[in-house]
Each structure stands twice: as C-alpha cells, then as structure tokens.
Scaffold this motif. Structure first.
Motif, mmCIF file in Angstrom:
data_model
loop_
_atom_site.group_PDB
_atom_site.id
_atom_site.type_symbol
_atom_site.label_atom_id
_atom_site.label_comp_id
_atom_site.label_asym_id
_atom_site.label_seq_id
_atom_site.Cartn_x
_atom_site.Cartn_y
_atom_site.Cartn_z
ATOM 1 N N CYS A 1 -4.904 -3.331 2.263
ATOM 2 C CA CYS A 1 -5.339 -3.808 0.962
ATOM 3 C C CYS A 1 -5.406 -5.336 1.008
ATOM 4 O O CYS A 1 -4.607 -5.971 1.708
ATOM 5 C CB CYS A 1 -4.312 -3.345 -0.074
ATOM 6 S SG CYS A 1 -4.404 -4.120 -1.673
ATOM 7 N N SER B 1 -3.209 3.653 -2.754
ATOM 8 C CA SER B 1 -2.908 2.754 -3.875
ATOM 9 C C SER B 1 -2.363 1.452 -3.321
ATOM 10 O O SER B 1 -1.731 1.429 -2.253
ATOM 11 C CB SER B 1 -1.873 3.382 -4.807
ATOM 12 O OG SER B 1 -2.322 4.598 -5.342
ATOM 13 N N CYS B 2 -2.584 0.394 -4.059
ATOM 14 C CA CYS B 2 -2.076 -0.912 -3.648
ATOM 15 C C CYS B 2 -1.655 -1.680 -4.894
ATOM 16 O O CYS B 2 -2.443 -1.822 -5.840
ATOM 17 C CB CYS B 2 -3.137 -1.684 -2.889
ATOM 18 S SG CYS B 2 -2.676 -3.379 -2.473
ATOM 19 N N TYR C 1 -7.250 0.977 -5.971
ATOM 20 C CA TYR C 1 -7.155 2.304 -5.398
ATOM 21 C C TYR C 1 -8.367 2.559 -4.494
ATOM 22 O O TYR C 1 -9.433 1.981 -4.679
ATOM 23 C CB TYR C 1 -7.134 3.367 -6.507
ATOM 24 C CG TYR C 1 -6.075 3.135 -7.549
ATOM 25 C CD1 TYR C 1 -6.378 2.450 -8.722
ATOM 26 C CD2 TYR C 1 -4.773 3.596 -7.366
ATOM 27 C CE1 TYR C 1 -5.417 2.230 -9.692
ATOM 28 C CE2 TYR C 1 -3.807 3.380 -8.321
ATOM 29 C CZ TYR C 1 -4.131 2.693 -9.492
ATOM 30 O OH TYR C 1 -3.170 2.469 -10.446
ATOM 31 N N ARG D 1 -5.759 9.529 -1.462
ATOM 32 C CA ARG D 1 -5.924 8.404 -2.372
ATOM 33 C C ARG D 1 -4.927 7.326 -1.996
ATOM 34 O O ARG D 1 -3.719 7.554 -2.025
ATOM 35 C CB ARG D 1 -5.713 8.826 -3.812
ATOM 36 C CG ARG D 1 -6.020 7.724 -4.838
ATOM 37 C CD ARG D 1 -5.556 8.123 -6.204
ATOM 38 N NE ARG D 1 -6.097 7.279 -7.263
ATOM 39 C CZ ARG D 1 -5.451 6.972 -8.373
ATOM 40 N NH1 ARG D 1 -4.225 7.445 -8.558
ATOM 41 N NH2 ARG D 1 -6.007 6.206 -9.292
ATOM 42 N N GLU E 1 0.835 -1.198 0.000
ATOM 43 C CA GLU E 1 0.000 0.000 0.000
ATOM 44 C C GLU E 1 0.873 1.252 0.000
ATOM 45 O O GLU E 1 1.989 1.249 0.505
ATOM 46 C CB GLU E 1 -0.908 0.038 1.239
ATOM 47 C CG GLU E 1 -1.846 -1.130 1.389
ATOM 48 C CD GLU E 1 -1.331 -2.182 2.335
ATOM 49 O OE1 GLU E 1 -2.150 -2.943 2.880
ATOM 50 O OE2 GLU E 1 -0.099 -2.252 2.542
ATOM 51 N N GLN F 1 -10.113 6.085 -3.322
ATOM 52 C CA GLN F 1 -10.211 7.539 -3.250
ATOM 53 C C GLN F 1 -11.109 7.897 -2.077
ATOM 54 O O GLN F 1 -12.269 7.474 -2.025
ATOM 55 C CB GLN F 1 -10.811 8.103 -4.556
ATOM 56 C CG GLN F 1 -10.997 9.608 -4.536
ATOM 57 C CD GLN F 1 -9.671 10.359 -4.466
ATOM 58 O OE1 GLN F 1 -8.714 10.020 -5.150
ATOM 59 N NE2 GLN F 1 -9.625 11.394 -3.638
#
Length: 121
Positions: free
Chosen positions: A95, A21-22, A79, A19, A6, A81
């Motif tokens: 994640c 992300s993974c 993702y 935001r 992540e 958001q």
C-alpha cells in the motif's frame, strides 16, 4: 511520520477473491492519492491501482475488470478487492499514499510493509 499497515493477504485458489485493506496513521494533514503496487519474485515492483482525491482511478492492464480500488477518507483507509485471481497475481502487495504532514508541506510518498498474496491450487 506516516505509517501504513496492510491486512487481508493470504492463500487463495485460482478464480477466488481476496480483499486487501490498508490503514494510514500518524501525523497526517492530508492525503492526495492512495494506491497499491506489487512485487513478484524476481520481478520489479509494478503499480497495480491508484485512486486520487477526485475519485479518479487507474489500473494496470493485467488487472482491469478484476480488481477494484476504493478509499474511505474519513478512516484514512484504502482497499483492493481482487476477484478472479490468477497464479500470476501472486506477489507481495504494498500500500502507498502521497501525504503531507502539515499545511503547505510537500506531499511525500509513504509505503507499507507489504502483504503476501499467493494464488495456487
């Protein structure tokens, strides 16, 4: 072996956005579902959002209308958001993905190490 990493956590003021992300990597044959869960201090881990291969998404009621999950299957990424963040969104965000490492193999759930999100003024 499947690894999930992540990124994107941090400190944000109430009402702000982040935001997450993974990225999934390793010996992945296919991924069925990807998602995010979170764990606040002293509380149990809860599922925040998930997205399956059909495009179907699910959210916990407390984030509906504020959080959006998306996937980029070509990059094996998911993702999250997060908008209109509240102090109660403060937690470690994890994640996860349901993946198999060979054809006809079982789908197993894999987890990342987590990313801290702190919402505070």
């Amino acid at each position: 072996q499947v690894q999930l990493v992540e990124s994107g956590g941090g400190l944000v003021q109430p009402g702000g956005s982040l935001r997450l992300s993974c990225a999934a990597s390793g010996s992945i044959f296919s991924i069925k579902a990807m998602g995010w869960s979170r764990q606040a201090p002293g509380k149990q881990r809860e599922l925040v959002a998930s997205a399956d291969n059909s495009g179907s998404t699910n959210y916990v009621d407390s984030v509906k209308g504020r959080f959006t999950i998306s996937r980029d299957d070509a990059k094996k990424m998911v993702y999250l958001q997060m908008n209109s963040l509240k102090p109660e969104d403060t937690a470690v965000y994890y994640c996860d993905c349901d993946a198999r490492t060979y054809y006809s193999g079982p789908y197993l759930r894999y987890w990342g190490q987590g990313a801290q999100v702190t919402v505070s003024s």
